[in-house]
Write a protein that holds these residues in place. Structure first.
Motif, PDB file in Angstrom:
ATOM      1  N   MET A   1       0.845  -1.201   0.000  1.00  0.00           N
ATOM      2  CA  MET A   1       0.000   0.000   0.000  1.00  0.00           C
ATOM      3  C   MET A   1       0.876   1.246   0.000  1.00  0.00           C
ATOM      4  N   ILE A   2       0.394   2.279  -0.678  1.00  0.00           N
ATOM      5  CA  ILE A   2       1.178   3.510  -0.748  1.00  0.00           C
ATOM      6  C   ILE A   2       1.172   4.209   0.607  1.00  0.00           C
ATOM      7  N   ASN A   3       2.159   5.072   0.789  1.00  0.00           N
ATOM      8  CA  ASN A   3       2.329   5.716   2.085  1.00  0.00           C
ATOM      9  C   ASN A   3       2.686   7.185   1.886  1.00  0.00           C
ATOM     10  N   PRO A   4       1.728   7.995   1.408  1.00  0.00           N
ATOM     11  CA  PRO A   4       2.063   9.393   1.120  1.00  0.00           C
ATOM     12  C   PRO A   4       2.199  10.223   2.388  1.00  0.00           C
ATOM     13  N   GLN A   5       3.262  11.031   2.450  1.00  0.00           N
ATOM     14  CA  GLN A   5       3.471  11.952   3.569  1.00  0.00           C
ATOM     15  C   GLN A   5       2.992  13.324   3.129  1.00  0.00           C
ATOM     16  N   MET A   6       1.725  13.625   3.439  1.00  0.00           N
ATOM     17  CA  MET A   6       1.160  14.881   2.955  1.00  0.00           C
ATOM     18  C   MET A   6       1.326  15.956   4.008  1.00  0.00           C
ATOM     19  N   GLU A   7       1.879  17.098   3.590  1.00  0.00           N
ATOM     20  CA  GLU A   7       2.033  18.215   4.519  1.00  0.00           C
ATOM     21  C   GLU A   7       1.188  19.379   4.010  1.00  0.00           C
ATOM     22  N   PHE A   8       0.183  19.751   4.798  1.00  0.00           N
ATOM     23  CA  PHE A   8      -0.699  20.838   4.369  1.00  0.00           C
ATOM     24  C   PHE A   8      -0.238  22.148   4.978  1.00  0.00           C
ATOM     25  N   ILE A   9      -0.144  23.183   4.140  1.00  0.00           N
ATOM     26  CA  ILE A   9       0.246  24.512   4.611  1.00  0.00           C
ATOM     27  C   ILE A   9      -0.902  25.452   4.272  1.00  0.00           C
ATOM     28  N   LYS A  10      -1.514  26.029   5.303  1.00  0.00           N
ATOM     29  CA  LYS A  10      -2.677  26.901   5.080  1.00  0.00           C
ATOM     30  C   LYS A  10      -2.224  28.266   4.559  1.00  0.00           C
ATOM     31  N   VAL A  11      -2.858  28.708   3.475  1.00  0.00           N
ATOM     32  CA  VAL A  11      -2.550  30.034   2.945  1.00  0.00           C
ATOM     33  C   VAL A  11      -3.863  30.734   2.614  1.00  0.00           C
ATOM     34  N   THR A  12      -3.784  32.026   2.353  1.00  0.00           N
ATOM     35  CA  THR A  12      -4.933  32.759   1.828  1.00  0.00           C
ATOM     36  C   THR A  12      -4.548  33.293   0.458  1.00  0.00           C
ATOM     37  N   LEU A  13      -5.540  33.802  -0.268  1.00  0.00           N
ATOM     38  CA  LEU A  13      -5.248  34.302  -1.617  1.00  0.00           C
ATOM     39  C   LEU A  13      -4.290  35.490  -1.570  1.00  0.00           C
ATOM     40  N   GLU A  14      -4.303  36.231  -0.435  1.00  0.00           N
ATOM     41  CA  GLU A  14      -3.446  37.415  -0.362  1.00  0.00           C
ATOM     42  C   GLU A  14      -1.980  37.014  -0.169  1.00  0.00           C
ATOM     43  N   ASN A  15      -1.727  35.999   0.688  1.00  0.00           N
ATOM     44  CA  ASN A  15      -0.324  35.729   1.007  1.00  0.00           C
ATOM     45  C   ASN A  15       0.263  34.517   0.290  1.00  0.00           C
ATOM     46  N   VAL A  16      -0.510  33.879  -0.608  1.00  0.00           N
ATOM     47  CA  VAL A  16      -0.005  32.649  -1.221  1.00  0.00           C
ATOM     48  C   VAL A  16       1.254  32.907  -2.037  1.00  0.00           C
ATOM     49  N   LYS A  17       1.272  34.039  -2.740  1.00  0.00           N
ATOM     50  CA  LYS A  17       2.401  34.310  -3.619  1.00  0.00           C
ATOM     51  C   LYS A  17       3.689  34.506  -2.822  1.00  0.00           C
ATOM     52  N   GLU A  18       3.581  35.292  -1.731  1.00  0.00           N
ATOM     53  CA  GLU A  18       4.768  35.513  -0.891  1.00  0.00           C
ATOM     54  C   GLU A  18       5.249  34.217  -0.266  1.00  0.00           C
ATOM     55  N   THR A  19       4.275  33.412   0.254  1.00  0.00           N
ATOM     56  CA  THR A  19       4.655  32.173   0.940  1.00  0.00           C
ATOM     57  C   THR A  19       5.404  31.244  -0.003  1.00  0.00           C
ATOM     58  N   ILE A  20       4.889  31.088  -1.218  1.00  0.00           N
ATOM     59  CA  ILE A  20       5.539  30.178  -2.155  1.00  0.00           C
ATOM     60  C   ILE A  20       6.887  30.746  -2.588  1.00  0.00           C
ATOM     61  N   LYS A  21       6.943  32.069  -2.765  1.00  0.00           N
ATOM     62  CA  LYS A  21       8.186  32.689  -3.211  1.00  0.00           C
ATOM     63  C   LYS A  21       9.307  32.477  -2.195  1.00  0.00           C
ATOM     64  N   LYS A  22       8.951  32.609  -0.896  1.00  0.00           N
ATOM     65  CA  LYS A  22       9.954  32.408   0.149  1.00  0.00           C
ATOM     66  C   LYS A  22      10.423  30.965   0.197  1.00  0.00           C
ATOM     67  N   TRP A  23       9.520  30.042  -0.051  1.00  0.00           N
ATOM     68  CA  TRP A  23       9.789  28.623   0.210  1.00  0.00           C
ATOM     69  C   TRP A  23      10.378  27.899  -0.997  1.00  0.00           C
ATOM     70  N   TYR A  24       9.963  28.295  -2.208  1.00  0.00           N
ATOM     71  CA  TYR A  24      10.260  27.487  -3.392  1.00  0.00           C
ATOM     72  C   TYR A  24      11.711  27.593  -3.833  1.00  0.00           C
ATOM     73  N   ASP A  25      12.306  26.429  -4.128  1.00  0.00           N
ATOM     74  CA  ASP A  25      13.654  26.365  -4.687  1.00  0.00           C
ATOM     75  C   ASP A  25      13.663  25.254  -5.731  1.00  0.00           C
ATOM     76  N   PRO A  26      13.870  25.588  -7.014  1.00  0.00           N
ATOM     77  CA  PRO A  26      13.749  24.561  -8.058  1.00  0.00           C
ATOM     78  C   PRO A  26      14.735  23.411  -7.918  1.00  0.00           C
ATOM     79  N   ASN A  27      15.834  23.625  -7.166  1.00  0.00           N
ATOM     80  CA  ASN A  27      16.781  22.519  -7.004  1.00  0.00           C
ATOM     81  C   ASN A  27      16.346  21.535  -5.930  1.00  0.00           C
TER      82      ASN A  27
END
Lengths: 123, 360, 161
Positions: A1-27
């Motif tokens: 059986m699969i075993n996905p480790q899902m991590e949910f991060i709550k955002v709103t439409l106003e701060n989603v862009k900033e949150t992803i920008k701070k966190w995202y690294d393509p490497n």
């Protein structure tokens, strides 16, 4: 059986862009897709990423209780390829997404916003 | 010379399915591209949440795409089994892997043969398809159909394999192995084929990471990404799975990564047939899907993503399919700019695009 | 003129996918390959509608493909035969009544030969092509041009083409 480790991060439409920008690294992380779900009264949008190193890990940035007419910001200047999923949101859910034209999948004469709960599936 | 617009598709002899590219060219060099990818949109995601209940949905989802039908079944059924809390037997898992790897082999051979055809090497196309036909015969013997197998079922697989079949399949695979090795050598060393494929449509490693490319296209640029290694859905570590990468990132490297994967898949199939565990092929499941799950499986073209959300009733609340071509199309669009129009066909087909997956 | 004889020996195929799952299309490719080798009937897969005799359609016809299919049919010279391949060409198959689907090829253009199956085997495809060649011959023996051309165009709703 699969075993996905899902991590949910709550955002709103106003701060989603900033949150992803701070966190995202393509490497480190891999952008998977953007998904919307119609709950019947409002819309939930998930920005989904996975990890390039850690097994089974999936990160979900979740914005809940979005109205049908709310303005949804585009993340295409952070993740270059997100435009396709955003065009799909605008087309199949009839949402108001930044810089997204309609008509990627649907024709003018076909029913609009088919993936909303209220739309019937048959012609 | 002024700008000339050349249409490619939606009906074109090199394309097995409809997608339309409009190339703006200046002296044969492409300066701009417009893509129209909605020709195959049928509305499968809507039907999945209204018309089909969870026991029948696999039949619809396998018809998203004929080439990787087994991938769509696996993405959906692994997610469903997680929601139903069903543990399946080892034998069923091994049989599932066997069919998935055979499917990967025939899909990769088709893609490589197709590239050979559009660069004008008809003979190589015919050779590749001759060997592909052997894989199709094995698949038919195993599942009962050539293209749409519907081999996956909830809790296991639909057909068992008997000793005689296993012996015969092993014999055929062993016969096929030297031929495929020769084919790989041919792709790698052939002068004429190299002229049309080397240094064409080049993707660097940085570009591949930036654009989030998946599948053989990413691995041809040296990115170590494979859902089989990153997401545990079947016991791939037990049967000798190896991640294949190349460095060059051009059309030839993509072909060669596919060839390497074919040989690795063949190795895995032989290992599965040697070490097939005993046991039931199907277990009974109880209950209805409730909760949500994100599934990643490796299709022949790359990572295929499923999101399932059930609310305890027979019909799902949301089924989202993100297929590999959907992730690879943005880079394909940008890659054309600056290339020659005469190379456009080879670049498109080296991506092995699957539009019926993308538009659903 | 021995045009009929030549037509019998070399029917050229125009293949168009109108929204199917690809399964039929890879079987068409497989039948071009050495094992089934459809070329022994003289059939070649050509991309030009003006040179084709047989239109091979796969898929349930989506709304966006509708106009392209209609135009391809009208661009082909007489005599022509239409072959609908696969279960979804026959009234939509598993995709019947979806919101973006037109329920089968014969809702758009007239069909002469049906090839059943999901996906049809290459043998079934060859059988269909051979039958199409026979129909092509009877059609070319009639040696008459369509008299109600305008009516047909009106019915297809393709006047602007």
């Amino acid at each position: 059986m699969i075993n996905p480790q899902m991590e949910f991060i709550k955002v709103t439409l106003e701060n989603v862009k900033e949150t992803i920008k701070k966190w995202y690294d393509p490497n480190k992380y891999h952008y998977v897709t953007i998904n919307a779900t119609d709950t019947g009264e409002d819309i939930t949008i998930d920005w989904i990423f996975s990890d390039l190193k850690e097994k089974n890990k999936i990160y979900v940035f979740r914005a809940e209780n979005i109205g049908y007419k709310d303005f949804i910001p585009s993340i295409k200047d952070i993740v270059k390829i997100s435009w396709l999923a955003e065009f799909e949101l605008a087309d199949l859910f009839g949402l108001n997404v930044q810089d997204a034209p309609k008509g990627v999948f649907l024709e003018k004469e076909s029913i609009q916003a088919p993936l909303r709960k209220e739309t019937k599936w048959e012609k | 010379m002024g700008k000339i617009t050349i249409p490619f598709g939606s009906q074109h002899v090199a394309l097995p399915e409809p997608v339309s590219f409009l190339f703006d060219t200046q002296n044969e060099i492409i300066s701009d591209v417009h893509v129209n990818l909605g020709y195959v949109h049928r509305g499968i995601e809507k039907a999945a949440i209204t018309k089909f209940d969870y026991t029948n949905l696999a039949f619809l989802l396998t018809r998203v795409c004929g080439l990787c039908s087994i991938t769509h079944a696996s993405g959906y059924i692994h997610g469903l089994e997680y929601l139903l809390n069903a543990e399946i037997s080892k034998r069923a898992e091994y049989l599932r892997m066997l069919v998935i790897e055979l499917d990967r082999m025939h899909s990769h051979l088709l893609a490589n043969g197709h590239v050979a055809e559009v660069v004008g090497y008809e003979n190589l196309f015919m050779q590749t398809f001759r060997y592909r036909e052997k894989v199709m015969e094995i698949l038919e013997r195993l599942t009962g159909n050539r293209v749409q197998f519907d081999y996956y079922t909830i809790g296991g697989v639909r057909r068992d394999i008997d000793l005689e079949d296993a012996k015969e399949i092993k014999k055929e695979l062993l016969e096929l192995k030297p031929k495929l090795e020769k084919l790989t050598e041919f792709f790698e060393t052939d002068y004429t084929f190299g002229l049309k494929t080397k240094n064409i449509g080049k993707i660097t490693k940085e570009m591949a990471l930036e654009y989030g490319v998946v599948g053989p296209i990413a691995r041809a640029s040296g990115v170590k990404t494979d859902a089989r290694a990153e997401y545990e859905y079947l016991p791939y570590n037990e049967i000798g799975y190896k991640l294949q990468t190349r460095k060059d990132g051009d059309v030839l490297a993509r072909n060669l990564v596919r060839q390497d994967e074919i040989l690795n898949s063949l190795e895995m199939c032989l290992n599965i047939l040697d070490n097939l565990p005993e046991g039931e092929i199907k277990v009974k499941t109880k209950g209805r899907p409730k909760g949500e799950v994100f599934v990643r499986v490796e299709a022949p073209r790359g990572e295929c993503f499923y999101y399932l959300k059930g609310n305890g009733s027979k019909i799902f609340e949301r089924v989202r399919i993100r297929v590999p071509t959907y992730a690879n199309l943005p880079i394909l669009k940008d890659l054309f700019i600056g290339e020659k129009y005469s190379d456009a066909q080879a670049i498109v087909l080296s991506f092995d695009p699957c539009m019926s997956c993308t538009a659903r | 003129m021995k045009l009929n004889k030549f037509r019998k020996k070399s029917p050229w195929i125009l293949h168009y996918n109108t929204g199917g799952c690809n399964g039929c299309d890879i079987e068409i490719l497989a039948s071009l390959a050495p094992k089934y080798d459809i070329e022994r009937f003289g059939a070649l897969n050509k991309g030009n509608p003006k040179q084709a005799d047989i239109l091979l359609v796969t898929g349930p016809v989506t709304k966006r493909c509708k106009d392209v299919l209609r135009r391809l049919y009208l661009q082909m010279p007489e005599p022509k035969v239409v072959v609908a391949m696969g279960a979804c060409g026959h009234g939509g198959g598993v995709f019947r009544n979806f919101y973006h689907v037109e329920n089968g090829v014969d809702n758009i253009i007239p069909v002469d030969v049906w090839i059943p199956g999901c996906a049809p085997r290459p043998e079934a495809l060859i059988d269909g092509i051979v039958e199409a060649i026979e129909i092509l011959q009877t059609k070319s023996k009639e040696k008459e041009y369509i008299r109600n051309h305008n009516e047909i165009i009106d019915k297809l709703g393709a006047k602007d083409d």
